[in-house]
Design a protein around this motif. Structure first.
Motif, PDB file in Angstrom:
ATOM      1  N   ALA A   1     -13.095  57.828  -4.930  1.00  9.69           N
ATOM      2  CA  ALA A   1     -14.106  57.121  -4.157  1.00  9.69           C
ATOM      3  C   ALA A   1     -13.812  55.639  -4.042  1.00  9.69           C
ATOM      4  O   ALA A   1     -13.258  55.024  -4.936  1.00  9.69           O
ATOM      5  CB  ALA A   1     -15.474  57.308  -4.802  1.00  9.69           C
ATOM      6  N   LYS A   2     -14.210  55.078  -2.917  1.00  8.11           N
ATOM      7  CA  LYS A   2     -14.200  53.624  -2.732  1.00  8.11           C
ATOM      8  C   LYS A   2     -15.632  53.083  -2.851  1.00  8.11           C
ATOM      9  O   LYS A   2     -15.848  52.055  -3.434  1.00  8.11           O
ATOM     10  CB  LYS A   2     -13.622  53.255  -1.361  1.00  8.11           C
ATOM     11  CG  LYS A   2     -12.185  53.640  -1.191  1.00  8.11           C
ATOM     12  CD  LYS A   2     -11.293  52.873  -2.130  1.00  8.11           C
ATOM     13  CE  LYS A   2      -9.851  53.285  -1.902  1.00  8.11           C
ATOM     14  NZ  LYS A   2      -8.975  52.861  -2.947  1.00  8.11           N
ATOM     15  N   VAL A   3     -16.594  53.780  -2.262  1.00  7.33           N
ATOM     16  CA  VAL A   3     -17.994  53.351  -2.341  1.00  7.33           C
ATOM     17  C   VAL A   3     -18.822  54.424  -3.042  1.00  7.33           C
ATOM     18  O   VAL A   3     -19.214  54.256  -4.184  1.00  7.33           O
ATOM     19  CB  VAL A   3     -18.570  53.044  -0.942  1.00  7.33           C
ATOM     20  CG1 VAL A   3     -20.032  52.650  -1.040  1.00  7.33           C
ATOM     21  CG2 VAL A   3     -17.773  51.934  -0.277  1.00  7.33           C
TER      22      VAL A   3
ATOM     23  N   ILE B   1     -27.051  55.556   7.809  1.00  7.32           N
ATOM     24  CA  ILE B   1     -28.000  56.572   7.339  1.00  7.32           C
ATOM     25  C   ILE B   1     -27.260  57.851   6.959  1.00  7.32           C
ATOM     26  O   ILE B   1     -27.520  58.440   5.907  1.00  7.32           O
ATOM     27  CB  ILE B   1     -29.084  56.846   8.405  1.00  7.32           C
ATOM     28  CG1 ILE B   1     -30.004  55.638   8.514  1.00  7.32           C
ATOM     29  CG2 ILE B   1     -29.870  58.110   8.086  1.00  7.32           C
ATOM     30  CD1 ILE B   1     -30.952  55.683   9.686  1.00  7.32           C
ATOM     31  N   PHE B   2     -26.318  58.298   7.805  1.00  7.06           N
ATOM     32  CA  PHE B   2     -25.544  59.503   7.499  1.00  7.06           C
ATOM     33  C   PHE B   2     -24.789  59.345   6.187  1.00  7.06           C
ATOM     34  O   PHE B   2     -24.808  60.230   5.341  1.00  7.06           O
ATOM     35  CB  PHE B   2     -24.560  59.801   8.639  1.00  7.06           C
ATOM     36  CG  PHE B   2     -23.582  60.895   8.300  1.00  7.06           C
ATOM     37  CD1 PHE B   2     -23.977  62.220   8.339  1.00  7.06           C
ATOM     38  CD2 PHE B   2     -22.283  60.595   7.916  1.00  7.06           C
ATOM     39  CE1 PHE B   2     -23.086  63.232   8.014  1.00  7.06           C
ATOM     40  CE2 PHE B   2     -21.389  61.595   7.592  1.00  7.06           C
ATOM     41  CZ  PHE B   2     -21.790  62.922   7.642  1.00  7.06           C
ATOM     42  N   TYR B   3     -24.140  58.203   5.991  1.00 18.03           N
ATOM     43  CA  TYR B   3     -23.341  57.975   4.791  1.00 18.03           C
ATOM     44  C   TYR B   3     -24.221  57.969   3.537  1.00 18.03           C
ATOM     45  O   TYR B   3     -23.904  58.599   2.542  1.00 18.03           O
ATOM     46  CB  TYR B   3     -22.588  56.652   4.915  1.00 18.03           C
ATOM     47  CG  TYR B   3     -21.497  56.494   3.888  1.00 18.03           C
ATOM     48  CD1 TYR B   3     -20.216  56.932   4.146  1.00 18.03           C
ATOM     49  CD2 TYR B   3     -21.743  55.915   2.645  1.00 18.03           C
ATOM     50  CE1 TYR B   3     -19.201  56.794   3.217  1.00 18.03           C
ATOM     51  CE2 TYR B   3     -20.746  55.777   1.708  1.00 18.03           C
ATOM     52  CZ  TYR B   3     -19.476  56.215   1.995  1.00 18.03           C
ATOM     53  OH  TYR B   3     -18.484  56.093   1.061  1.00 18.03           O
ATOM     54  N   LEU B   4     -25.340  57.259   3.588  1.00 15.84           N
ATOM     55  CA  LEU B   4     -26.227  57.177   2.432  1.00 15.84           C
ATOM     56  C   LEU B   4     -26.877  58.514   2.092  1.00 15.84           C
ATOM     57  O   LEU B   4     -26.932  58.905   0.927  1.00 15.84           O
ATOM     58  CB  LEU B   4     -27.289  56.102   2.662  1.00 15.84           C
ATOM     59  CG  LEU B   4     -26.788  54.664   2.678  1.00 15.84           C
ATOM     60  CD1 LEU B   4     -27.934  53.715   3.044  1.00 15.84           C
ATOM     61  CD2 LEU B   4     -26.183  54.298   1.356  1.00 15.84           C
ATOM     62  N   VAL B   5     -27.361  59.215   3.105  1.00 14.42           N
ATOM     63  CA  VAL B   5     -28.000  60.510   2.851  1.00 14.42           C
ATOM     64  C   VAL B   5     -26.989  61.505   2.299  1.00 14.42           C
ATOM     65  O   VAL B   5     -27.273  62.227   1.333  1.00 14.42           O
ATOM     66  CB  VAL B   5     -28.673  61.045   4.144  1.00 14.42           C
ATOM     67  CG1 VAL B   5     -29.074  62.498   3.995  1.00 14.42           C
ATOM     68  CG2 VAL B   5     -29.876  60.193   4.495  1.00 14.42           C
TER      69      VAL B   5
END
Length: 61
Positions: A12-14, A49-53
């Motif tokens: 992972a990076k984030v 939103i897509f990334y966080l969810v």
């Protein structure tokens, strides 16, 4: 292609979403990350939103 999508915290990076998506599809993680950057410039709120969810809902490896 894996049987199910899993977050990849090892690469992972984030949050591990791009690395997990790369593992799931068999695509290079750099291409997936560049796709997220492009999506951010095209539709920033939707991409964020897509990334966080996805990062919060998907199971860890």
């Amino acid at each position: 292609m894996n049987g199910r999508f899993l977050i990849n915290r090892r690469d992972a990076k984030v949050m591990g979403v791009a690395a997990g998506l790369a593992d799931y599809t068999g695509v290079d993680p750099l291409l997936v990350r560049l796709g997220f950057v492009a999506a951010f410039f095209i539709a920033a709120p939707l991409a964020i939103i897509f990334y966080l969810v996805t990062g919060l809902v998907a199971a860890d490896r």
